[in-house]
Design a protein around this motif. Structure first.
Motif, PDB file in Angstrom:
ATOM      1  N   ASP A   1      -1.821  -4.460  39.782  1.00  0.00           N
ATOM      2  CA  ASP A   1      -3.163  -3.941  40.042  1.00  0.00           C
ATOM      3  C   ASP A   1      -3.951  -4.904  40.932  1.00  0.00           C
ATOM      4  OD1 ASP A   1      -3.528  -6.008  38.267  1.00  0.00           O
ATOM      5  OD2 ASP A   1      -4.577  -4.828  36.743  1.00  0.00           O
ATOM      6  N   GLY A   2      -3.219  -5.687  41.726  1.00  0.00           N
ATOM      7  CA  GLY A   2      -3.877  -6.607  42.662  1.00  0.00           C
ATOM      8  C   GLY A   2      -4.748  -5.861  43.657  1.00  0.00           C
ATOM      9  N   ARG A   3      -5.888  -6.450  43.970  1.00  0.00           N
ATOM     10  CA  ARG A   3      -6.825  -5.818  44.909  1.00  0.00           C
ATOM     11  C   ARG A   3      -6.667  -6.459  46.284  1.00  0.00           C
ATOM     12  NH1 ARG A   3     -10.196  -3.033  41.406  1.00  0.00           N
ATOM     13  NH2 ARG A   3     -11.734  -2.506  42.999  1.00  0.00           N
ATOM     14  N   ILE A   4      -6.825  -5.642  47.324  1.00  0.00           N
ATOM     15  CA  ILE A   4      -6.594  -6.079  48.702  1.00  0.00           C
ATOM     16  C   ILE A   4      -7.799  -5.699  49.555  1.00  0.00           C
ATOM     17  CG2 ILE A   4      -4.936  -6.054  50.606  1.00  0.00           C
ATOM     18  CD1 ILE A   4      -3.113  -4.342  48.677  1.00  0.00           C
ATOM     19  N   SER A   5      -8.366  -6.674  50.243  1.00  0.00           N
ATOM     20  CA  SER A   5      -9.466  -6.373  51.175  1.00  0.00           C
ATOM     21  C   SER A   5      -8.863  -5.971  52.519  1.00  0.00           C
ATOM     22  CB  SER A   5     -10.405  -7.571  51.325  1.00  0.00           C
ATOM     23  OG  SER A   5      -9.680  -8.734  51.700  1.00  0.00           O
ATOM     24  N   MET A   6      -8.062  -4.899  52.480  1.00  0.00           N
ATOM     25  CA  MET A   6      -7.290  -4.464  53.651  1.00  0.00           C
ATOM     26  C   MET A   6      -8.212  -4.077  54.804  1.00  0.00           C
ATOM     27  SD  MET A   6      -6.011  -0.861  52.066  1.00  0.00           S
ATOM     28  CE  MET A   6      -5.717  -1.596  50.451  1.00  0.00           C
ATOM     29  N   VAL A   7      -7.660  -4.144  56.016  1.00  0.00           N
ATOM     30  CA  VAL A   7      -8.477  -3.969  57.215  1.00  0.00           C
ATOM     31  C   VAL A   7      -7.842  -2.954  58.157  1.00  0.00           C
ATOM     32  CG1 VAL A   7      -7.345  -5.913  58.408  1.00  0.00           C
ATOM     33  CG2 VAL A   7      -9.666  -5.234  59.071  1.00  0.00           C
ATOM     34  N   ASP A   8      -8.687  -2.180  58.813  1.00  0.00           N
ATOM     35  CA  ASP A   8      -8.227  -1.233  59.826  1.00  0.00           C
ATOM     36  C   ASP A   8      -7.891  -2.007  61.103  1.00  0.00           C
ATOM     37  OD1 ASP A   8      -8.342   0.782  62.027  1.00  0.00           O
ATOM     38  OD2 ASP A   8      -9.007   2.119  60.435  1.00  0.00           O
ATOM     39  N   VAL A   9      -6.777  -1.664  61.719  1.00  0.00           N
ATOM     40  CA  VAL A   9      -6.356  -2.344  62.958  1.00  0.00           C
ATOM     41  C   VAL A   9      -7.423  -2.217  64.043  1.00  0.00           C
ATOM     42  CG1 VAL A   9      -4.713  -2.195  64.866  1.00  0.00           C
ATOM     43  CG2 VAL A   9      -3.883  -2.241  62.521  1.00  0.00           C
ATOM     44  N   ARG A  10      -8.188  -1.140  64.018  1.00  0.00           N
ATOM     45  CA  ARG A  10      -9.260  -0.993  65.015  1.00  0.00           C
ATOM     46  C   ARG A  10     -10.285  -2.114  64.903  1.00  0.00           C
ATOM     47  NH1 ARG A  10     -10.636   5.203  63.669  1.00  0.00           N
ATOM     48  NH2 ARG A  10     -10.163   4.358  61.582  1.00  0.00           N
ATOM     49  N   ASP A  11     -10.538  -2.578  63.673  1.00  0.00           N
ATOM     50  CA  ASP A  11     -11.469  -3.686  63.484  1.00  0.00           C
ATOM     51  C   ASP A  11     -10.848  -5.014  63.908  1.00  0.00           C
ATOM     52  OD1 ASP A  11     -13.555  -2.137  62.524  1.00  0.00           O
ATOM     53  OD2 ASP A  11     -12.954  -2.335  60.424  1.00  0.00           O
ATOM     54  N   VAL A  12      -9.572  -5.188  63.611  1.00  0.00           N
ATOM     55  CA  VAL A  12      -8.875  -6.408  64.051  1.00  0.00           C
ATOM     56  C   VAL A  12      -8.909  -6.488  65.573  1.00  0.00           C
ATOM     57  CG1 VAL A  12      -6.704  -7.683  64.027  1.00  0.00           C
ATOM     58  CG2 VAL A  12      -7.361  -6.321  62.031  1.00  0.00           C
ATOM     59  N   ALA A  13      -8.607  -5.370  66.227  1.00  0.00           N
ATOM     60  CA  ALA A  13      -8.607  -5.347  67.695  1.00  0.00           C
ATOM     61  C   ALA A  13      -9.991  -5.637  68.252  1.00  0.00           C
ATOM     62  CB  ALA A  13      -8.113  -3.991  68.185  1.00  0.00           C
ATOM     63  N   ALA A  14     -11.031  -5.141  67.586  1.00  0.00           N
ATOM     64  CA  ALA A  14     -12.390  -5.378  68.073  1.00  0.00           C
ATOM     65  C   ALA A  14     -12.724  -6.864  68.076  1.00  0.00           C
ATOM     66  CB  ALA A  14     -13.393  -4.614  67.211  1.00  0.00           C
ATOM     67  N   VAL A  15     -12.257  -7.589  67.046  1.00  0.00           N
ATOM     68  CA  VAL A  15     -12.487  -9.035  66.998  1.00  0.00           C
ATOM     69  C   VAL A  15     -11.671  -9.739  68.080  1.00  0.00           C
ATOM     70  CG1 VAL A  15     -12.273 -11.101  65.563  1.00  0.00           C
ATOM     71  CG2 VAL A  15     -13.061  -8.962  64.543  1.00  0.00           C
ATOM     72  N   ILE A  16     -10.425  -9.318  68.263  1.00  0.00           N
ATOM     73  CA  ILE A  16      -9.579  -9.900  69.315  1.00  0.00           C
ATOM     74  C   ILE A  16     -10.206  -9.675  70.687  1.00  0.00           C
ATOM     75  CG2 ILE A  16      -7.353  -9.670  70.507  1.00  0.00           C
ATOM     76  CD1 ILE A  16      -6.182  -8.905  67.711  1.00  0.00           C
ATOM     77  N   VAL A  17     -10.666  -8.466  70.938  1.00  0.00           N
ATOM     78  CA  VAL A  17     -11.270  -8.135  72.232  1.00  0.00           C
ATOM     79  C   VAL A  17     -12.527  -8.964  72.473  1.00  0.00           C
ATOM     80  CG1 VAL A  17     -12.461  -6.293  73.507  1.00  0.00           C
ATOM     81  CG2 VAL A  17     -10.247  -5.845  72.410  1.00  0.00           C
ATOM     82  N   ALA A  18     -13.327  -9.144  71.440  1.00  0.00           N
ATOM     83  CA  ALA A  18     -14.520  -9.988  71.586  1.00  0.00           C
ATOM     84  C   ALA A  18     -14.132 -11.405  71.983  1.00  0.00           C
ATOM     85  CB  ALA A  18     -15.325  -9.989  70.289  1.00  0.00           C
ATOM     86  N   ALA A  19     -13.107 -11.942  71.329  1.00  0.00           N
ATOM     87  CA  ALA A  19     -12.670 -13.309  71.628  1.00  0.00           C
ATOM     88  C   ALA A  19     -12.069 -13.432  73.026  1.00  0.00           C
ATOM     89  CB  ALA A  19     -11.649 -13.761  70.578  1.00  0.00           C
ATOM     90  N   LEU A  20     -11.541 -12.320  73.550  1.00  0.00           N
ATOM     91  CA  LEU A  20     -10.956 -12.327  74.898  1.00  0.00           C
ATOM     92  C   LEU A  20     -11.990 -12.101  75.998  1.00  0.00           C
ATOM     93  CD1 LEU A  20      -7.715 -10.220  74.285  1.00  0.00           C
ATOM     94  CD2 LEU A  20      -7.774 -12.615  75.020  1.00  0.00           C
ATOM     95  N   THR A  21     -13.106 -11.521  75.665  1.00  0.00           N
ATOM     96  CA  THR A  21     -14.050 -11.114  76.706  1.00  0.00           C
ATOM     97  C   THR A  21     -15.425 -11.765  76.615  1.00  0.00           C
ATOM     98  OG1 THR A  21     -14.737  -9.182  75.388  1.00  0.00           O
ATOM     99  CG2 THR A  21     -12.930  -8.857  76.968  1.00  0.00           C
TER     100      THR A  21
END
Length: 288
Positions: free
Chosen positions: A165-185
């Motif tokens: 019953d472990g809980r996971i603060s899972m993330v949508d890849v769209r949000d991961v990409a948004a952070v990557i794009v910010a760091a690139l631009t």
């Protein structure tokens, strides 16, 4: 001449979304690919494909010629760290000024699991290189629920994991990409490491409840015994070198070590992170 940003694996789960969001910003993209089939897919996404073999430092350097900023990601294999170091060596030779490295949450803990050790070694190669960098450490992807578990969800109305019953603060890849794009631009992300999570921590039982609501079916989570999960991965053709590291990951999930929620998406991307319910609604057809 426009600035070119390099993105490897542009048809992969993360790479494709990074390309899409960069294209929306009008950024010129050179994308590393392994096959002509992927090259055609990359062209349709709006990027310029180039052959990439992460074991060939000279070839990577040639692919990075004229690139000022690059994303770096290695596939989940035991040589992940070596491939990451190869990219760093090539980037240094090519004169790349900033590298955004895709890693994993928990890689910087004092005693990480095997996957974390692989990622941390790749991070250290970049940190020690003298190249400006940003490290992105996402939690488990929401997209795993259709990429990895979709077959049994669609066919059996169930998914099987040894995660209790472990809980996971899972993330949508769209949000991961948004952070990557910010760091690139954008400026201001140099030398930083970002943990990227969704807005809440859910157990797999709660995930099953959301999927049931969205699909109108009764979908169940089955807490599989570790031995059964091990055999299931082997039967599914997972390389033996990956089975135990994946079971380790499930172990830390079961123990509740990946439940913390970060504010990174709001702070870096400037919008709230996507909830699992929104994700499931957006991708409803993937579960039908």
């Amino acid at each position: 001449m426009p600035e070119i940003v390099f993105v490897p694996g542009a048809t992969g789960t993360t790479g494709m979304e990074v390309v899409r969001q960069l294209v929306e910003k009008g950024v010129a993209i050179r994308a590393g690919v392994h096959s002509e089939v992927n090259a055609d897919k990359v062209r349709k996404l709006g990027a310029d494909p180039v052959a990439l073999d992460l074991t060939d430092v000279r070839g990577i350097s040639a692919a990075l010629d004229g690139v000022r900023k690059a994303y770096s990601l290695s596939s989940f294999f035991p040589n992940l760290a070596e491939l990451g170091a190869n990219f760093v060596e090539a980037a240094k030779t090519a004169g790349v000024q900033h590298v955004v490295r895709g890693s994993a949450i928990g890689a910087d803990t004092p005693d990480p699991i095997t996957l974390g050790k692989w990622h941390r070694a790749a991070e250290e190669a970049l940190e020690d290189s003298g190249i400006s960098y940003t490290i992105i450490r996402p939690n488990v992807f929401m997209q795993n629920y259709f990429n990895l578990y979709g077959e049994t969800i669609r066919g059996q109305d169930a998914f099987y994991l040894p995660q209790g019953d472990g809980r996971i603060s899972m993330v949508d890849v769209r949000d991961v990409a948004a952070v990557i794009v910010a760091a690139l631009t954008e400026d201001g992300h140099e030398g930083k490491a970002y943990e990227v999570t969704g807005p809440e921590a859910l157990s797999n039982d709660e995930v099953a409840e959301v999927l049931s609501k969205v699909t109108g079916r009764s979908i169940s989570y089955v807490d599989a015994p570790e031995d059964a999960a091990r055999q299931g991965m082997k039967d599914a053709g997972f390389p033996g070198s990956l089975v135990e590291p994946l079971l380790e990951l499930s172990g830390v999930i079961k123990a509740g070590f990946v439940s913390a929620v970060s504010q990174t998406v709001a702070e870096v991307a400037g919008r709230p992170p996507i909830s699992f319910e929104q994700f499931a609604n957006d991708h409803r057809n993937q579960f039908q």
